[in-house]
Design a protein around this motif. Structure first.
Motif, short mmCIF file in Angstrom:
data_model
loop_
_atom_site.label_atom_id
_atom_site.label_comp_id
_atom_site.label_asym_id
_atom_site.label_seq_id
_atom_site.Cartn_x
_atom_site.Cartn_y
_atom_site.Cartn_z
N THR A 192 0.83 -1.21 0.00
CA THR A 192 0.00 0.00 0.00
C THR A 192 0.86 1.25 0.00
OG1 THR A 192 -1.77 -1.18 1.14
CG2 THR A 192 -1.83 1.22 1.24
N VAL A 237 0.30 4.12 -2.73
CA VAL A 237 -0.11 5.48 -2.34
C VAL A 237 0.98 6.50 -2.66
CG1 VAL A 237 -0.71 6.96 -0.37
CG2 VAL A 237 -1.76 4.69 -0.62
N LEU A 280 -0.12 -5.68 -4.30
CA LEU A 280 -1.35 -5.92 -3.55
C LEU A 280 -2.20 -7.03 -4.17
CD1 LEU A 280 -2.50 -2.32 -2.59
CD2 LEU A 280 -2.03 -4.20 -1.02
#
Length: 191
Positions: free
Chosen positions: A95, A99, A189
């Protein structure tokens, strides 16, 4: 070459790097700590991304973000050493790549009050993973190695971000790099 075949190959390479990113360290040392952030594509991308993102910020945030990352990463390793488990460490790392890549791709500038906790939270996961891969040895020397490697990767990302001229072409190139980083995070992910 077929574009679909190229994309599938790239996806498989990125996905396999996550599985192979963290070779076991039989004896933790300064040098194994130094190599750990460099040996995992997920760590490498996240740490370069912190530097790239910091380079486009203003004032003290340029240095506060990388500093917060290194300190929180050391805290994450400390939590691991104390036996305090963090949930979904690998997902947290993936993540962070996603991000941070998106922040670069969209040229976002978060306020310091939002950026620092975000970066520090991501760093906790990275530090916890570093400790989990430590093996036998002393945490202090191993942590010194991965902290130095992380700072160097932040510095490399920062220098690239500051070196790139403020032209439309260069901004597009930096955004494309952010999109690549975010895409790798999505692959990590499993998206």
């Amino acid at each position: 070459m077929n574009p679909n075949r190229t994309l599938i190959t790239l996806g498989l390479v990125l996905a396999s790097s996550t599985a192979l990113a963290h070779p076991g360290h039989e004896q933790a040392s300064f040098f194994s700590g130094l190599g750990h952030p460099l040996g995992g594509f997920d760590h490498l991308l996240a740490m370069l991304a912190v530097g790239l993102y910091a380079a486009r910020q203003s004032g003290r945030q340029r240095w506060a973000l990388p500093t917060a990352f290194v300190l929180a990463m050391l805290a994450g390793a400390g939590l691991g050493a104390l036996g305090i488990m963090l949930p979904a460490v690998e997902a947290g790392i993936a993540t962070s790549v996603l991000v941070l890549g998106l922040l670069i791709a969209f040229a976002a500038r978060l306020p310091v009050a939002a950026a620092l906790p975000l970066v520090a939270t991501f760093a906790l996961f990275h530090g916890h993973a570093h400790h989990a891969e430590m093996g036998e040895g002393t945490l202090a020397t191993y942590a010194a190695g991965f902290a130095l490697a992380t700072a160097a990767l932040h510095g490399a990302g920062y220098l690239v971000g500051r070196w790139v001229p403020q032209t439309l072409w260069a901004q597009r190139l930096q955004r494309a790099a952010g999109a690549f980083i975010a895409g790798a995070g999505a692959v990590f992910l499993g998206a």
